[in-house]
Motif scaffolding. Structure first.
Motif, PDB file in Angstrom:
ATOM      1  N   LEU A  56       0.824  -1.207   0.000  1.00 49.09           N
ATOM      2  CA  LEU A  56       0.000   0.000   0.000  1.00 49.09           C
ATOM      3  C   LEU A  56       0.860   1.260   0.000  1.00 49.09           C
ATOM      4  O   LEU A  56       0.483   2.282  -0.581  1.00 49.09           O
ATOM      5  CB  LEU A  56      -0.931   0.004   1.209  1.00 49.09           C
ATOM      6  N   GLN A  57       2.013   1.191   0.639  1.00 43.11           N
ATOM      7  CA  GLN A  57       2.923   2.332   0.626  1.00 43.11           C
ATOM      8  C   GLN A  57       3.456   2.610  -0.775  1.00 43.11           C
ATOM      9  O   GLN A  57       3.861   3.735  -1.079  1.00 43.11           O
ATOM     10  CB  GLN A  57       4.077   2.078   1.602  1.00 43.11           C
ATOM     11  N   ALA A  58       3.419   1.601  -1.636  1.00 46.93           N
ATOM     12  CA  ALA A  58       3.869   1.771  -3.017  1.00 46.93           C
ATOM     13  C   ALA A  58       2.731   2.185  -3.946  1.00 46.93           C
ATOM     14  O   ALA A  58       2.965   2.416  -5.143  1.00 46.93           O
ATOM     15  CB  ALA A  58       4.493   0.461  -3.526  1.00 46.93           C
ATOM     16  N   ASP A  59       1.522   2.282  -3.413  1.00 42.40           N
ATOM     17  CA  ASP A  59       0.348   2.651  -4.222  1.00 42.40           C
ATOM     18  C   ASP A  59       0.107   4.155  -4.063  1.00 42.40           C
ATOM     19  O   ASP A  59      -0.284   4.626  -2.996  1.00 42.40           O
ATOM     20  CB  ASP A  59      -0.862   1.857  -3.750  1.00 42.40           C
ATOM     21  N   TRP A  60       0.306   4.909  -5.143  1.00 46.08           N
ATOM     22  CA  TRP A  60       0.217   6.372  -5.054  1.00 46.08           C
ATOM     23  C   TRP A  60      -1.180   6.840  -4.649  1.00 46.08           C
ATOM     24  O   TRP A  60      -1.326   7.848  -3.926  1.00 46.08           O
ATOM     25  CB  TRP A  60       0.592   7.013  -6.391  1.00 46.08           C
ATOM     26  N   MET A  61      -2.223   6.114  -5.078  1.00 48.18           N
ATOM     27  CA  MET A  61      -3.577   6.554  -4.783  1.00 48.18           C
ATOM     28  C   MET A  61      -3.898   6.404  -3.284  1.00 48.18           C
ATOM     29  O   MET A  61      -4.496   7.290  -2.672  1.00 48.18           O
ATOM     30  CB  MET A  61      -4.591   5.759  -5.614  1.00 48.18           C
ATOM     31  N   VAL A  62      -3.473   5.279  -2.710  1.00 43.91           N
ATOM     32  CA  VAL A  62      -3.690   5.053  -1.278  1.00 43.91           C
ATOM     33  C   VAL A  62      -2.941   6.098  -0.461  1.00 43.91           C
ATOM     34  O   VAL A  62      -3.472   6.668   0.496  1.00 43.91           O
ATOM     35  CB  VAL A  62      -3.254   3.634  -0.875  1.00 43.91           C
TER      36      VAL A  62
END
Length: 245
Positions: A56-62
């Motif tokens: 999730l830390q790698a997901d820009w939207m999250v």
């Protein structure tokens, strides 16, 4: 989203122990809403720091939602729902705020919390009698399909969160629709053979197809014995209390 996912991962990994943020072993009020009013158990804090959130830390939207949570909340949860009735239907701002924010929020919160409380206490365990979560028709009605909780904990990777996708399970129907239009992909599900083996090996005998007389007789409720009664539950021996970790 980020905080909810972290707590939900803790809930699954340490379900109904002191490492679970809303441990149902601490009673109905605690797992329904009291956990949000208490200081977190030290295990929840300690284990929460260790839980892997790198995806999730790698997901820009999250991360965008996490960074701008408060302005997004003000806009999406309060201003837009309140403004729509005022602009299109001539409602007073205060009346619109009371119904479209406060009332809506209270109803949606308690419906969501039923998954943590009722769906861990009042129901049956057709897939795994050793797990605390239960199957709850009542919760599935008010949450559009999220009450088949014994299955969800037995097969947590299954996108349907239930054995059946077409029976009081609008969430699964919507996810399947998103897959059809290309917005969801790689949906995982447990095979029928895997589900059958789990039912036979660890189920409490209450499965809708593979039930038995003893298990049917062990179902009770406060008031009418009906699946939509939120107190509907099995009187078979519940799972034994587990240790803190």
């Amino acid at each position: 989203m980020f905080i909810w996912c972290r707590d939900h991962r803790l809930h699954h990994r340490y379900s109904d122990t002191d490492g679970d943020p809303h441990n149902s072993k601490r009673g109905f009020f605690f797992c329904h809403m009291g956990w949000l009013m208490h200081k977190k158990h030290p295990y929840v804090i300690e284990l929460g720091r260790r839980i892997d959130m790198s995806d999730l830390q790698a997901d820009w939207m999250v991360m965008f939602q996490k960074k701008y949570y408060y302005p997004l909340y003000l806009l999406v949860a309060i201003l837009i729902p309140t403004y729509v009735p005022v602009f299109f239907f001539g409602e007073h701002w205060w009346d619109s705020m009371l119904v479209c924010y406060f009332l809506r929020y209270v109803l949606s919160l308690h419906s969501t919390w039923f998954v943590n409380s009722i769906a861990h206490l009042y129901g049956t365990r057709p897939y795994d009698k050793n797990l605390q979560p239960v199957e709850s028709w009542f919760v599935s009605i008010v949450t559009l399909g999220e009450g088949w909780h014994n299955y969800h904990h037995a097969f947590p990777w299954d996108y349907k969160a239930a054995e059946l996708s077409d029976y009081i399970n609008h969430s699964a129907t919507f996810i399947k629709f998103l897959e059809n239009i290309g917005l969801a992909y790689d949906l995982k599900t447990a095979s029928p053979e895997m589900v059958l083996n789990r039912i036979v090996r660890t189920g409490d005998g209450s499965h809708y197809l593979l039930d038995n007389e003893m298990s049917r007789a062990a179902v009770t409720a406060c008031g009418p014995l009906h699946p939509l009664n939120p107190t509907y539950k099995s009187t078979l021996k519940p799972p034994r209390r587990q240790g803190g970790r």
